[in-house]
Design a protein around this motif. Structure first.
Motif, PDB file in Angstrom:
ATOM      1  N   SER A  94       0.421  -8.159  -1.322  1.00 27.08           N
ATOM      2  CA  SER A  94       1.625  -8.403  -0.526  1.00 27.08           C
ATOM      3  C   SER A  94       2.890  -8.414  -1.381  1.00 27.08           C
ATOM      4  N   LYS A  95       2.751  -8.640  -2.699  1.00 31.87           N
ATOM      5  CA  LYS A  95       3.877  -8.588  -3.641  1.00 31.87           C
ATOM      6  C   LYS A  95       3.524  -7.610  -4.754  1.00 31.87           C
ATOM      7  N   GLN A  96       4.505  -6.860  -5.218  1.00 30.90           N
ATOM      8  CA  GLN A  96       4.286  -5.951  -6.334  1.00 30.90           C
ATOM      9  C   GLN A  96       4.402  -6.751  -7.626  1.00 30.90           C
ATOM     10  N   LEU A  97       3.261  -7.041  -8.252  1.00 30.43           N
ATOM     11  CA  LEU A  97       3.226  -7.911  -9.429  1.00 30.43           C
ATOM     12  C   LEU A  97       3.072  -7.155 -10.736  1.00 30.43           C
ATOM     13  N   ALA A  98       2.966  -5.826 -10.677  1.00 32.48           N
ATOM     14  CA  ALA A  98       2.774  -4.998 -11.876  1.00 32.48           C
ATOM     15  C   ALA A  98       1.544  -5.443 -12.646  1.00 32.48           C
ATOM     16  N   CYS A  99       0.441  -5.685 -11.915  1.00 30.71           N
ATOM     17  CA  CYS A  99      -0.823  -6.022 -12.559  1.00 30.71           C
ATOM     18  C   CYS A  99      -1.966  -5.514 -11.696  1.00 30.71           C
ATOM     19  N   GLY A 100      -3.146  -5.416 -12.291  1.00 32.04           N
ATOM     20  CA  GLY A 100      -4.332  -5.000 -11.547  1.00 32.04           C
ATOM     21  C   GLY A 100      -5.322  -4.309 -12.449  1.00 32.04           C
ATOM     22  N   GLY A 101      -6.480  -3.988 -11.890  1.00 32.04           N
ATOM     23  CA  GLY A 101      -7.505  -3.317 -12.659  1.00 32.04           C
ATOM     24  C   GLY A 101      -8.828  -3.298 -11.935  1.00 32.04           C
ATOM     25  N   THR A 102      -9.847  -2.838 -12.628  1.00 37.46           N
ATOM     26  CA  THR A 102     -11.187  -2.704 -12.080  1.00 37.46           C
ATOM     27  C   THR A 102     -12.111  -3.726 -12.727  1.00 37.46           C
ATOM     28  N   ASN A 103     -12.915  -4.400 -11.898  1.00 36.41           N
ATOM     29  CA  ASN A 103     -13.884  -5.377 -12.381  1.00 36.41           C
ATOM     30  C   ASN A 103     -15.293  -4.877 -12.095  1.00 36.41           C
ATOM     31  N   VAL A 104     -16.196  -5.057 -13.043  1.00 38.89           N
ATOM     32  CA  VAL A 104     -17.613  -4.766 -12.864  1.00 38.89           C
ATOM     33  C   VAL A 104     -18.365  -6.064 -13.126  1.00 38.89           C
ATOM     34  N   LYS A 105     -19.156  -6.502 -12.118  1.00 39.32           N
ATOM     35  CA  LYS A 105     -19.829  -7.803 -12.216  1.00 39.32           C
ATOM     36  C   LYS A 105     -21.310  -7.654 -11.920  1.00 39.32           C
ATOM     37  N   ILE A 106     -22.099  -8.493 -12.567  1.00 36.64           N
ATOM     38  CA  ILE A 106     -23.535  -8.550 -12.319  1.00 36.64           C
ATOM     39  C   ILE A 106     -23.867  -9.966 -11.883  1.00 36.64           C
ATOM     40  N   GLY A 107     -24.749 -10.088 -10.898  1.00 31.09           N
ATOM     41  CA  GLY A 107     -25.073 -11.414 -10.399  1.00 31.09           C
ATOM     42  C   GLY A 107     -26.475 -11.532  -9.874  1.00 31.09           C
TER      43      GLY A 107
END
Length: 189
Positions: free
Chosen positions: A171-184
């Motif tokens: 909802s806000k442009q925060l200039a951050c982000g990425g891809t997460n890979v998780k195992i559970g």
């Protein structure tokens, strides 16, 4: 933006509720741990970092091919010798299409909810005081994810999840982000 996300979720949920029902209520739940690659930009620094993730989920089967549930987690990293830190805490609702073949289960879904982004970039330390740039923002998000699980027993499975956080979906442009890979490890009934 928030109104659109909620409308999409309720339309998706209504469609799911009319899908073909299986006998009994089935659910999965458990914890994930993983890593990711995130980028962020502040007025002081632009950085790419490998991050750690910890979180969990609980989802209920609706019909043969759909699940709805909740999910939450924390993405974090201390990224330099001055104890600068990057954190995203998040939680919300999930809707997922999944397909099961023998012991394998694959799914594609949408994760929508709220979160908080914090970034402390320390430029210097003098005694007990620090100087730098601090960002602290709350936001709503709409995140796609994919899962793959292998049933070890009828009640226990090993799962891998990939989720894509991009501030274009916030909802806000925060200039951050990425891809997460998780195992559970997920427990089910």
């Amino acid at each position: 933006m928030i109104k659109k996300i909620l409308i999409h979720f309720f339309i998706f949920s209504a469609g799911i509720s009319f899908s073909q029902q299986e006998k009994g209520i089935h659910y999965i739940g458990g914890m994930y741990y993983g890593a990711g690659f995130h980028n962020f930009t502040t007025p002081v620094i632009s950085q790419s970092v490998l991050v750690n993730n910890v979180g969990g989920r609980l989802a209920f089967s609706i019909g043969k091919y759909f699940r709805i549930g909740i999910m939450g987690g924390n993405t974090f990293k201390h990224y330099d010798e001055n104890a600068s830190s990057y954190k995203i805490g998040h939680g919300g609702l999930t809707g997922e299409f999944n397909y099961k073949a023998n012991r394998l289960n694959a799914g594609l879904g949408i994760y929508t909810g709220g979160g908080k982004y914090r970034n402390l970039y320390v430029t210097g330390k003098t005694g007990n005081s620090i100087t730098g740039d601090y960002r602290n923002e709350s936001f709503m998000f709409f995140v796609p994810f994919a899962t793959a699980s292998y049933s070890l027993t009828t009640k226990l499975s090993l799962s891998c999840m990939i989720e894509y956080f991009d501030d274009m979906l916030f909802s806000k442009q925060l200039a951050c982000g990425g891809t997460n890979v998780k195992i559970g490890i997920l427990f089910s009934r």
